[in-house]
Design a protein around this motif. Structure first.
Motif, PDB file in Angstrom:
ATOM      1  N   MET A   1       0.892  -1.226   0.050  1.00  0.00           N
ATOM      2  CA  MET A   1       0.092   0.150   0.226  1.00  0.00           C
ATOM      3  C   MET A   1       0.914   1.310  -0.067  1.00  0.00           C
ATOM      4  N   GLY A   2       2.231   1.113   0.065  1.00  0.00           N
ATOM      5  CA  GLY A   2       3.043   2.254   0.090  1.00  0.00           C
ATOM      6  C   GLY A   2       3.069   2.952   1.537  1.00  0.00           C
ATOM      7  N   TYR A   3       2.637   2.564   2.781  1.00  0.00           N
ATOM      8  CA  TYR A   3       2.596   2.845   3.942  1.00  0.00           C
ATOM      9  C   TYR A   3       3.757   1.865   4.860  1.00  0.00           C
ATOM     10  N   THR A   4       4.316   2.576   5.776  1.00  0.00           N
ATOM     11  CA  THR A   4       4.920   1.751   6.816  1.00  0.00           C
ATOM     12  C   THR A   4       4.000   1.442   7.875  1.00  0.00           C
ATOM     13  N   GLN A   5       4.303   0.483   8.699  1.00  0.00           N
ATOM     14  CA  GLN A   5       3.299  -0.132   9.716  1.00  0.00           C
ATOM     15  C   GLN A   5       2.874   1.118  10.646  1.00  0.00           C
ATOM     16  N   ALA A   7       3.029   4.259   9.975  1.00  0.00           N
ATOM     17  CA  ALA A   7       2.114   5.098   9.211  1.00  0.00           C
ATOM     18  C   ALA A   7       0.612   4.725   9.122  1.00  0.00           C
ATOM     19  N   ALA A   8       0.495   3.468   8.911  1.00  0.00           N
ATOM     20  CA  ALA A   8      -0.942   2.778   8.611  1.00  0.00           C
ATOM     21  C   ALA A   8      -1.366   2.885   9.872  1.00  0.00           C
ATOM     22  N   SER A   9      -0.890   2.488  10.948  1.00  0.00           N
ATOM     23  CA  SER A   9      -1.467   2.474  12.696  1.00  0.00           C
ATOM     24  C   SER A   9      -1.882   4.009  12.818  1.00  0.00           C
ATOM     25  N   TYR A  10      -1.186   4.988  12.405  1.00  0.00           N
ATOM     26  CA  TYR A  10      -1.435   6.183  12.604  1.00  0.00           C
ATOM     27  C   TYR A  10      -2.664   6.931  11.995  1.00  0.00           C
ATOM     28  N   ILE A  12      -4.959   4.953  10.771  1.00  0.00           N
ATOM     29  CA  ILE A  12      -6.156   4.293  11.187  1.00  0.00           C
ATOM     30  C   ILE A  12      -6.687   5.116  12.609  1.00  0.00           C
ATOM     31  N   GLN A  13      -5.721   5.126  13.356  1.00  0.00           N
ATOM     32  CA  GLN A  13      -6.044   5.910  14.715  1.00  0.00           C
ATOM     33  C   GLN A  13      -6.707   7.189  14.671  1.00  0.00           C
ATOM     34  N   SER A  14      -6.242   8.093  13.688  1.00  0.00           N
ATOM     35  CA  SER A  14      -6.746   9.254  13.366  1.00  0.00           C
ATOM     36  C   SER A  14      -8.307   9.237  12.824  1.00  0.00           C
ATOM     37  N   LEU A  15      -8.456   8.059  12.023  1.00  0.00           N
ATOM     38  CA  LEU A  15      -9.899   7.693  11.388  1.00  0.00           C
ATOM     39  C   LEU A  15     -10.771   7.498  12.489  1.00  0.00           C
ATOM     40  N   GLU A  16     -10.389   6.704  13.600  1.00  0.00           N
ATOM     41  CA  GLU A  16     -11.136   6.080  14.575  1.00  0.00           C
ATOM     42  C   GLU A  16     -11.575   7.283  15.467  1.00  0.00           C
ATOM     43  N   GLU A  17     -10.359   8.500  15.787  1.00  0.00           N
ATOM     44  CA  GLU A  17     -10.586   9.695  16.596  1.00  0.00           C
ATOM     45  C   GLU A  17     -11.765  10.419  15.785  1.00  0.00           C
ATOM     46  N   GLU A  18     -11.600  10.605  14.782  1.00  0.00           N
ATOM     47  CA  GLU A  18     -12.524  11.569  13.765  1.00  0.00           C
ATOM     48  C   GLU A  18     -13.864  11.035  13.983  1.00  0.00           C
ATOM     49  N   LEU A  19     -13.987   9.519  13.502  1.00  0.00           N
ATOM     50  CA  LEU A  19     -15.457   9.189  13.547  1.00  0.00           C
ATOM     51  C   LEU A  19     -15.907   8.957  14.949  1.00  0.00           C
ATOM     52  N   GLY A  20     -15.230   8.542  15.781  1.00  0.00           N
ATOM     53  CA  GLY A  20     -15.508   8.290  17.376  1.00  0.00           C
ATOM     54  C   GLY A  20     -15.744   7.076  17.550  1.00  0.00           C
ATOM     55  N   VAL A  21     -15.354   6.167  16.576  1.00  0.00           N
ATOM     56  CA  VAL A  21     -15.781   4.552  16.958  1.00  0.00           C
ATOM     57  C   VAL A  21     -14.323   4.015  16.774  1.00  0.00           C
TER      58      VAL A  21
END
Length: 358
Positions: A1-5, A7-10, A12-21
């Motif tokens: 995917m072109g991401y380091t582990q 970067a991918a974790s960050y 996903i974490q940002s998406l979870e925080e933005e969505l609140g789930v």
């Protein structure tokens, strides 16, 4: 995917925080979607698909032809038509990355990849979901394949299923035998299965070595020639192969260009003599180098794209190994092809590269 582990974790974490789930549940056993994540994943895929389409279309407007095209295809298309389609498409669009998914090769899986937004287009066999729009590519007839000197090979006219009941049958593995299982169900045909193999071309080599009969598609027979007898079946079974996109969606310029390339390529391949296809496959003695961005995921061997020579050797040598095994260890021939491969390892050196076939 072109991401380091990290970067991918960050991300996903940002998406979870933005969505609140919480999208993913992480444990020592791995990472899995949560219940909320499973509910939202289809919307996430739609967003990713839309963003990719946005950038691709914008690049085309600017005259910059870059982007990613995701395609799902089952094995018989991947080893016959798709390499030539990709070659032609790469010539016209050298900076486009093609991401190919094959999975297990089941037709339902090809549809699901498209419906859930994993791919942009998919090769399918009719009938399909009404949520898909299909462009018909070809009608592919199915044939009975017999050893060249089998008594039924000399019979005039189509062969009935009743005549096949007592013959050893080489069955494609699950995911590649949908037409055969349908015929078995509709015509009360119970094949006497001697081998189960996952590769269409290896099955032809098994028949050539008089280890049984099989049923396969004209698409395979047109591209790969073996010393076998090809006979029509009594009901003239066939499949209709199409290229499908999601219904109601406007195709991006990149996808439209790929659809046109597929249609143009198949019209040429199926009007040309089959011997031309055979010489193109067999006479390429040097494995081609990776010359464009291509990712292959799923069950199909990378050799089908990268090393015609290694592919040729494995398809030609394996049936002879099985033939020898049948005389020395009859019980071995009842096992799957992958199990038999475990008994031998062959190294082939060509063009300065060692190819190891398991």
């Amino acid at each position: 995917m072109g991401y380091t582990q990290s970067a991918a974790s960050y991300a996903i974490q940002s998406l979870e925080e933005e969505l609140g789930v919480t999208m993913l549940h992480r444990s020592k056993r791995g990472t899995q979607l949560t219940t909320d994540g499973a509910f939202l994943i289809s919307y996430v895929r739609d967003c990713v698909s839309s963003v990719n389409k946005l950038y691709t279309t914008a690049h085309f407007i600017q005259g910059v032809q870059i982007g990613v095209l995701r395609v799902a295809a089952f094995s018989s298309i991947m080893i016959t038509c798709l390499p030539e389609v990709i070659r032609r498409f790469h010539t016209a669009f050298p900076n486009i990355t093609i991401d190919i998914l094959s999975g297990t090769g089941r037709y339902a899986e090809m549809e699901e990849y498209l419906l859930n937004g994993t791919v942009d287009c998919s090769f399918v066999s009719l009938p399909v979901s009404p949520k898909l729009h299909c462009d018909e590519l070809l009608v592919d007839q199915l044939y009975l394949i017999l050893p060249l000197h089998h008594p039924l090979a000399a019979k005039s006219g189509p062969i009935s299923f009743a005549e096949l009941e007592t013959l050893p049958f080489i069955m494609p593995a699950d995911g590649k035998n949908e037409e055969i299982t349908t015929l078995c169900r509709e015509y009360n045909f119970t094949p006497k299965i001697a081998f189960t193999m996952s590769d269409d071309i290896s099955i032809l080599g098994m028949v050539e070595n008089e280890l049984g009969c099989t049923i396969t598609s004209g698409l395979i027979l047109k591209h790969f020639h073996y010393r076998v007898a090809i006979k029509e079946l009594e009901v003239h079974p066939h499949r209709t192969i199409c290229l499908a996109v999601r219904a109601g969606e406007e195709a991006s310029p990149l996808l439209s260009a790929f659809l046109s390339t597929v249609k143009d390529t198949l019209s040429v391949l199926h009007s040309a003599p089959s011997t031309a296809c055979r010489s193109r496959f067999l006479n390429n003695r040097t494995p081609p180098r990776t010359c464009f961005k291509l990712r292959v995921r799923g069950g199909i061997s990378v050799y089908s794209i990268y090393s015609n020579f290694a592919l040729y050797l494995s398809y030609r040598s394996f049936p002879q190994i099985c033939s020898a095994a049948s005389s020395n260890a009859p019980d071995l021939t009842r096992r799957s092809s992958s199990a038999i491969w475990g008994y031998m390892t062959t190294s082939v050196s060509t063009g300065g590269t060692v190819w190891r076939i398991f």
